[in-house]
Design a protein around this motif. Structure first.
Motif, PDB file in Angstrom:
ATOM      1  N   LEU A  49      43.082  39.715  55.747  1.00 35.15           N
ATOM      2  CA  LEU A  49      42.680  40.198  54.426  1.00 35.15           C
ATOM      3  C   LEU A  49      42.451  38.972  53.555  1.00 35.15           C
ATOM      4  O   LEU A  49      43.382  38.204  53.295  1.00 35.15           O
ATOM      5  CB  LEU A  49      43.770  41.083  53.814  1.00 35.15           C
ATOM      6  CG  LEU A  49      43.690  41.387  52.316  1.00 35.15           C
ATOM      7  CD1 LEU A  49      42.378  42.066  51.957  1.00 35.15           C
ATOM      8  CD2 LEU A  49      44.867  42.242  51.870  1.00 35.15           C
ATOM      9  N   VAL A  50      41.207  38.772  53.124  1.00 36.49           N
ATOM     10  CA  VAL A  50      40.850  37.635  52.280  1.00 36.49           C
ATOM     11  C   VAL A  50      40.694  38.139  50.854  1.00 36.49           C
ATOM     12  O   VAL A  50      39.871  39.027  50.591  1.00 36.49           O
ATOM     13  CB  VAL A  50      39.532  36.977  52.744  1.00 36.49           C
ATOM     14  CG1 VAL A  50      39.218  35.753  51.896  1.00 36.49           C
ATOM     15  CG2 VAL A  50      39.616  36.601  54.216  1.00 36.49           C
ATOM     16  N   GLU A  51      41.482  37.604  49.940  1.00 32.09           N
ATOM     17  CA  GLU A  51      41.295  37.998  48.547  1.00 32.09           C
ATOM     18  C   GLU A  51      39.905  37.586  48.074  1.00 32.09           C
ATOM     19  O   GLU A  51      39.342  36.597  48.536  1.00 32.09           O
ATOM     20  CB  GLU A  51      42.382  37.381  47.664  1.00 32.09           C
ATOM     21  CG  GLU A  51      43.676  38.171  47.677  1.00 32.09           C
ATOM     22  CD  GLU A  51      43.483  39.638  47.324  1.00 32.09           C
ATOM     23  OE1 GLU A  51      42.576  39.963  46.533  1.00 32.09           O
ATOM     24  OE2 GLU A  51      44.228  40.477  47.855  1.00 32.09           O
ATOM     25  N   LYS A  52      39.363  38.363  47.147  1.00 34.52           N
ATOM     26  CA  LYS A  52      37.991  38.131  46.694  1.00 34.52           C
ATOM     27  C   LYS A  52      37.851  36.754  46.044  1.00 34.52           C
ATOM     28  O   LYS A  52      38.829  36.236  45.493  1.00 34.52           O
ATOM     29  CB  LYS A  52      37.561  39.246  45.733  1.00 34.52           C
ATOM     30  CG  LYS A  52      38.389  39.317  44.427  1.00 34.52           C
ATOM     31  CD  LYS A  52      37.935  38.298  43.395  1.00 34.52           C
ATOM     32  CE  LYS A  52      38.866  38.151  42.251  1.00 34.52           C
ATOM     33  NZ  LYS A  52      38.564  36.962  41.417  1.00 34.52           N
ATOM     34  N   PRO A  53      36.646  36.161  46.121  1.00 28.25           N
ATOM     35  CA  PRO A  53      35.506  36.569  46.931  1.00 28.25           C
ATOM     36  C   PRO A  53      35.724  36.168  48.382  1.00 28.25           C
ATOM     37  O   PRO A  53      36.603  35.362  48.683  1.00 28.25           O
ATOM     38  CB  PRO A  53      34.350  35.781  46.312  1.00 28.25           C
ATOM     39  CG  PRO A  53      34.998  34.504  45.855  1.00 28.25           C
ATOM     40  CD  PRO A  53      36.363  34.920  45.361  1.00 28.25           C
ATOM     41  N   LEU A  54      34.913  36.721  49.273  1.00 31.89           N
ATOM     42  CA  LEU A  54      35.072  36.393  50.685  1.00 31.89           C
ATOM     43  C   LEU A  54      34.963  34.893  50.913  1.00 31.89           C
ATOM     44  O   LEU A  54      35.763  34.306  51.647  1.00 31.89           O
ATOM     45  CB  LEU A  54      34.014  37.130  51.508  1.00 31.89           C
ATOM     46  CG  LEU A  54      33.961  36.794  53.000  1.00 31.89           C
ATOM     47  CD1 LEU A  54      35.302  37.045  53.667  1.00 31.89           C
ATOM     48  CD2 LEU A  54      32.853  37.591  53.678  1.00 31.89           C
ATOM     49  N   GLY A  61      38.262  41.843  59.794  1.00 27.60           N
ATOM     50  CA  GLY A  61      38.370  41.263  58.467  1.00 27.60           C
ATOM     51  C   GLY A  61      38.224  42.291  57.362  1.00 27.60           C
ATOM     52  O   GLY A  61      37.519  43.291  57.507  1.00 27.60           O
ATOM     53  N   MET A  62      38.881  42.030  56.254  1.00 27.36           N
ATOM     54  CA  MET A  62      38.801  42.870  55.057  1.00 27.36           C
ATOM     55  C   MET A  62      38.802  41.948  53.845  1.00 27.36           C
ATOM     56  O   MET A  62      39.408  40.874  53.872  1.00 27.36           O
ATOM     57  CB  MET A  62      39.996  43.827  55.011  1.00 27.36           C
ATOM     58  CG  MET A  62      40.102  44.666  53.747  1.00 27.36           C
ATOM     59  SD  MET A  62      41.538  45.779  53.807  1.00 27.36           S
ATOM     60  CE  MET A  62      41.826  45.992  52.044  1.00 27.36           C
ATOM     61  N   VAL A  63      38.114  42.367  52.786  1.00 25.84           N
ATOM     62  CA  VAL A  63      38.059  41.588  51.548  1.00 25.84           C
ATOM     63  C   VAL A  63      38.822  42.339  50.463  1.00 25.84           C
ATOM     64  O   VAL A  63      38.689  43.560  50.323  1.00 25.84           O
ATOM     65  CB  VAL A  63      36.604  41.341  51.097  1.00 25.84           C
ATOM     66  CG1 VAL A  63      36.578  40.367  49.920  1.00 25.84           C
ATOM     67  CG2 VAL A  63      35.771  40.796  52.244  1.00 25.84           C
TER      68      VAL A  63
END
Length: 327
Positions: A91-96, A117-119
């Motif tokens: 899980l990548v905090e915004k922005p990708l 993956g998830m943003v």
């Protein structure tokens, strides 16, 4: 079912926010913390009674299924790619990422990984925004004919990290705040803009090279949408999204208020609650748990790329003075 192990990369304020939310989640268990310094990681890890170490340690740990990256924007590519190469969900905090080229590199890494993956475009889980989307789906405003979103905040320059003020490191209003606006519009309208025209300027803080002001007009099919973002030196915060339809107008604010006017004045459908932030984070973690368990997806990397592409479209438009396609 046993809780799935999760690690946090990033021991700052949002790392603490995530750790607190994970601690209350029934399907996730915090196992480790990675920080930019040993001291910051140790403080957060000790608070929750977990291990701290380097990313390589986390990626080699078979008890860890997912990794949450809450670090400066320019670090997302390297950290997320390494996580995917290790076969773990991320899980990548915004922005990708900072550019669409970096987003493409992450999409390529995901294709060959066992991980997904998830943003962290998390405002879609805010209670007022979820209710707004439900009312829109029910046709409360009729056919949407226009929308606008405004996000004006004190930039608090002296308290910003150096990377917040640096364009090269993914800082500035468009990448820090504008991506929230674009995501909210896409979520509420259930649509994606194909063209955009706008500006990206440094108007209030000449001592930084990152933008602190922006405007844009986008086309969501036949629906025109206007955006204003500003990181002012001082003044009141003003954040809202307003959607106008053939039957009514809807306005949702960052405070958790939701109003609808069908011609007889504003009628309140939601108001601020003490637990709305916790519920928002719980929604994000529910989605990430779904990614780990293979039962659902949150905003994926392709979606995250679309948001970054829209910001790049604004910057191209700034140079060309024309409408730009969002690729």
């Amino acid at each position: 079912m046993a809780a799935r192990g999760v690690a946090i990369v990033g021991a700052g304020a949002f790392g603490l926010t995530h750790a607190t939310a994970i601690d209350a989640h029934p399907e996730l268990e915090l196992r480790a913390v990675v920080g930019s310094t040993t001291e910051s990681a140790a403080r957060l890890a000790d608070r929750f009674g977990v291990l701290h170490g380097g990313l390589d340690d986390v990626l080699a740990d078979p008890s860890i299924d997912g990794v949450i990256i809450a670090t400066p924007h320019a670090t997302h590519l390297d950290l997320a790619r390494r996580t995917l190469e290790a076969g773990k969900h991320v899980l990548v905090e915004k922005p990708l990422a900072v550019t669409t080229e970096e987003c493409d590199a992450l999409l390529a890494a995901e294709k060959t990984s066992a991980g997904r993956g998830m943003v962290g475009h998390l405002m879609r889980w805010a209670p007022a925004h979820r209710l707004a989307r439900h009312l829109l789906d029910q046709g409360v405003v009729g056919d949407v004919v226009a929308a606008e979103s405004r996000r004006v905040i004190p930039w608090n320059w002296a308290h910003r990290r150096p990377w917040h003020r640096s364009a090269a490191q993914g800082g500035g209003m468009w990448m820090v705040q504008g991506v929230h606006v674009l995501d909210q519009l896409c979520w509420l309208l259930d649509a994606w803009p194909d063209r955009i025209v706008g500006r990206s300027e440094t108007r209030f803080h000449p001592e930084q090279d990152a933008d602190d002001y922006g405007t844009a007009l986008a086309r969501f099919g036949t629906v025109p949408v206007s955006v204003t973002i500003a990181g002012i030196r001082q003044g009141a915060t003003e954040i809202y999204t307003q959607i106008t339809g053939t039957e009514a107008t809807m306005r949702v604010s960052h405070r958790g208020d939701l109003f609808v006017d069908s011609g007889g004045g504003w009628e309140q459908h939601a108001s601020q609650t003490a637990d709305q932030w916790e519920r928002t984070l719980r929604g994000e973690l529910d989605a990430f748990a779904g990614v780990i368990l293979g039962r659902s997806t949150g905003p994926d990397f392709a979606y995250g790329r679309h948001i970054v592409a829209a910001v790049e479209g604004v910057r191209r438009s700034q140079r060309s003075g024309r409408w730009e396609a969002i690729g």
